[in-house]
Design a protein around this motif. Structure first.
Motif, PDB file in Angstrom:
ATOM      1  N   ARG A 103       0.840  -1.203   0.000  1.00 12.54           N
ATOM      2  CA  ARG A 103       0.000   0.000   0.000  1.00 12.54           C
ATOM      3  C   ARG A 103       0.871   1.247   0.000  1.00 12.54           C
ATOM      4  O   ARG A 103       0.635   2.186  -0.756  1.00 12.54           O
ATOM      5  N   THR A 118      -5.491   6.853  -1.124  1.00  9.10           N
ATOM      6  CA  THR A 118      -5.322   5.771  -0.157  1.00  9.10           C
ATOM      7  C   THR A 118      -5.593   4.465  -0.894  1.00  9.10           C
ATOM      8  O   THR A 118      -6.371   4.427  -1.852  1.00  9.10           O
ATOM      9  N   GLU A 120      -6.803   0.487  -0.545  1.00  4.19           N
ATOM     10  CA  GLU A 120      -7.505  -0.505   0.268  1.00  4.19           C
ATOM     11  C   GLU A 120      -7.347  -1.860  -0.401  1.00  4.19           C
ATOM     12  O   GLU A 120      -7.440  -1.964  -1.618  1.00  4.19           O
ATOM     13  N   ASP A 121      -7.114  -2.876   0.414  1.00  5.36           N
ATOM     14  CA  ASP A 121      -7.087  -4.217  -0.163  1.00  5.36           C
ATOM     15  C   ASP A 121      -8.174  -5.060   0.501  1.00  5.36           C
ATOM     16  O   ASP A 121      -8.769  -4.656   1.495  1.00  5.36           O
ATOM     17  N   TYR A 122      -8.457  -6.205  -0.066  1.00  8.99           N
ATOM     18  CA  TYR A 122      -9.576  -7.031   0.377  1.00  8.99           C
ATOM     19  C   TYR A 122      -9.102  -8.439   0.723  1.00  8.99           C
ATOM     20  O   TYR A 122      -8.068  -8.889   0.238  1.00  8.99           O
ATOM     21  N   TRP A 144      -7.771  -4.723  -5.301  1.00 11.03           N
ATOM     22  CA  TRP A 144      -7.496  -3.611  -4.393  1.00 11.03           C
ATOM     23  C   TRP A 144      -8.025  -2.330  -5.020  1.00 11.03           C
ATOM     24  O   TRP A 144      -8.238  -2.264  -6.228  1.00 11.03           O
ATOM     25  N   ARG A 147      -8.308   4.971  -3.806  1.00  8.33           N
ATOM     26  CA  ARG A 147      -9.293   6.030  -3.563  1.00  8.33           C
ATOM     27  C   ARG A 147      -8.619   7.385  -3.599  1.00  8.33           C
ATOM     28  O   ARG A 147      -7.578   7.580  -2.971  1.00  8.33           O
TER      29      ARG A 147
END
Length: 194
Positions: A103, A118, A120-122, A144, A147
């Motif tokens: 990230r 930013t 974000e990963d899942y 991912w 944003r």
């Protein structure tokens, strides 16, 4: 530091042997010739000092196109003209970039391009997850999201050239660069705005 024209004139006079053929009178043809040569040496010396700045891609201007050629720039993601500072930043980014898949790496990459994002990963849903955790299948582990603001505006700075735009905006460059540098097995999503 470069020597002045007077310094070079004094050096040239010191090299001249004494005699009537090469007079020391300041109004003589010989002294005017030495003065002209001193000016040429002074310009050459100043140009040599300028090369020290050209050796650093952060301050290069005359040799910037050579820096770009060596680093494989301009980036295929760049469309249209770039400012001088943006071109320098791209060269520095290529020379100092170590790559990555974290990230922090992609957030720093976006920041170097002028975007505040930013990442974000899942993860896939498992039995031990909280009931409020969204249900996602195994394929989500490779997805991912980046944003960022709906529109990112880059404004003209005093160090930019006079023929450069006062502002530019859009997120196409961010998407292209991240899409090109992302790990090949992942899928990146872009989300803008609130």
């Amino acid at each position: 530091m470069a020597l002045t024209r007077d310094d070079y004139h004094a050096l040239l006079q010191a090299l001249v042997p004494p005699g009537q053929a090469l007079p020391r009178d300041p109004d003589s043809q010989w002294q005017r010739l030495l003065e002209t040569r001193a000016g040429a040496f002074q310009r050459l010396d100043a140009r040599g000092d300028r090369l020290l700045e050209e050796a650093d891609p952060r301050t290069a201007s005359d040799l910037l196109s050579d820096w770009e050629r060596v680093t494989g720039l301009p980036d295929p993601c760049v469309t249209g003209e770039q400012t001088l500072d943006a071109r320098r930043a791209a060269v520095v980014r290529v020379l100092t970039g170590t790559g990555g898949a974290s990230r922090a790496y992609f957030e720093a990459l976006a920041a170097s391009l002028g975007y505040q994002v930013t990442v974000e990963d899942y993860t896939a849903h498992t039995v031990g997850d909280d009931v409020a955790t969204p249900l996602r299948g195994l394929a989500w582990r490779w997805a991912w999201t980046v944003r960022g603001p709906e529109n990112t505006v880059s404004y003209h700075r005093v160090t930019d050239g006079v023929d450069e735009p006062l502002a530019s905006w859009g997120n196409e460059r961010l998407e292209c660069v991240i899409g090109r540098l992302k790990p090949a097995h992942t899928h990146v999503l872009f989300a803008y705005g609130e």
